[in-house]
Design a protein around this motif. Structure first.
Motif, PDB file in Angstrom:
ATOM      1  N   ARG A   1       0.664  -0.851   0.122  1.00  0.00           N
ATOM      2  CA  ARG A   1      -0.102  -0.323   0.101  1.00  0.00           C
ATOM      3  C   ARG A   1       0.882   1.122  -0.197  1.00  0.00           C
ATOM      4  O   ARG A   1       0.774   2.561  -0.665  1.00  0.00           O
ATOM      5  N   ALA A   2       1.968   1.041   0.869  1.00  0.00           N
ATOM      6  CA  ALA A   2       3.057   2.761   0.822  1.00  0.00           C
ATOM      7  C   ALA A   2       3.553   3.024  -0.681  1.00  0.00           C
ATOM      8  O   ALA A   2       3.170   3.864  -1.000  1.00  0.00           O
TER       9      ALA A   2
ATOM     10  N   GLN B   1       1.410  12.302  -9.701  1.00  0.00           N
ATOM     11  CA  GLN B   1       0.872  13.195  -9.252  1.00  0.00           C
ATOM     12  C   GLN B   1       1.542  14.788  -9.513  1.00  0.00           C
ATOM     13  O   GLN B   1       1.337  15.706  -9.903  1.00  0.00           O
TER      14      GLN B   1
ATOM     15  N   ASP C   1       1.495   1.657  -3.303  1.00  0.00           N
ATOM     16  CA  ASP C   1       0.887   2.129  -3.994  1.00  0.00           C
ATOM     17  C   ASP C   1       1.300   4.086  -4.006  1.00  0.00           C
ATOM     18  O   ASP C   1       0.902   4.531  -4.885  1.00  0.00           O
ATOM     19  N   PHE C   2       0.765   4.639  -3.274  1.00  0.00           N
ATOM     20  CA  PHE C   2       0.670   5.652  -2.565  1.00  0.00           C
ATOM     21  C   PHE C   2       1.929   6.600  -2.839  1.00  0.00           C
ATOM     22  O   PHE C   2       1.743   7.492  -3.186  1.00  0.00           O
ATOM     23  N   ILE C   3       2.774   5.991  -2.993  1.00  0.00           N
ATOM     24  CA  ILE C   3       4.492   6.641  -3.466  1.00  0.00           C
ATOM     25  C   ILE C   3       3.953   6.539  -5.318  1.00  0.00           C
ATOM     26  O   ILE C   3       4.472   8.440  -5.443  1.00  0.00           O
TER      27      ILE C   3
ATOM     28  N   ARG D   1       1.452   6.393  -7.340  1.00  0.00           N
ATOM     29  CA  ARG D   1       0.484   7.570  -7.133  1.00  0.00           C
ATOM     30  C   ARG D   1       0.779   9.671  -6.757  1.00  0.00           C
ATOM     31  O   ARG D   1       0.363   9.837  -7.714  1.00  0.00           O
ATOM     32  N   PHE D   2       1.210   9.374  -5.825  1.00  0.00           N
ATOM     33  CA  PHE D   2       2.303  10.896  -5.052  1.00  0.00           C
ATOM     34  C   PHE D   2       3.093  11.036  -6.523  1.00  0.00           C
ATOM     35  O   PHE D   2       3.011  12.325  -6.786  1.00  0.00           O
TER      36      PHE D   2
END
Length: 79
Positions: A46-47, A57, A49-51, A53-54
């Motif tokens: 999950r981390a 962006q 994936d977050f990174i 996506r960040f």
């Protein structure tokens, strides 16, 4: 020679293990199991994936910023 009151610890009457154990949540005190390893892998995924996506962006914001800048200065692209 006696120690001054300022050099004495206010927590000297507590054992060090008591202080540490009382601050930890019950889930940590119970010990780690196989479930935490699986949970850890899920957290890592999950981390990641977050990174990702960040970062995406940030790229989009940079492109948008460059586009806005070019429009502001009246840049005309030759396509």
């Amino acid at each position: 020679m006696k120690k001054s009151a300022s050099s004495k610890s206010a927590f000297a009457h507590f054992k060090e293990e008591d202080n540490v154990e009382s601050r930890r949540p019950a889930t940590v005190r119970e010990g780690k199991s196989k479930a935490t390893e699986v949970d850890g892998e899920e957290v890592d995924a999950r981390a990641d994936d977050f990174i990702n996506r960040f970062k995406q962006q940030l790229k989009l914001q940079r492109i948008d910023s460059i586009t806005n800048y070019k429009e502001t200065i009246g840049f005309v692209s030759v396509d």
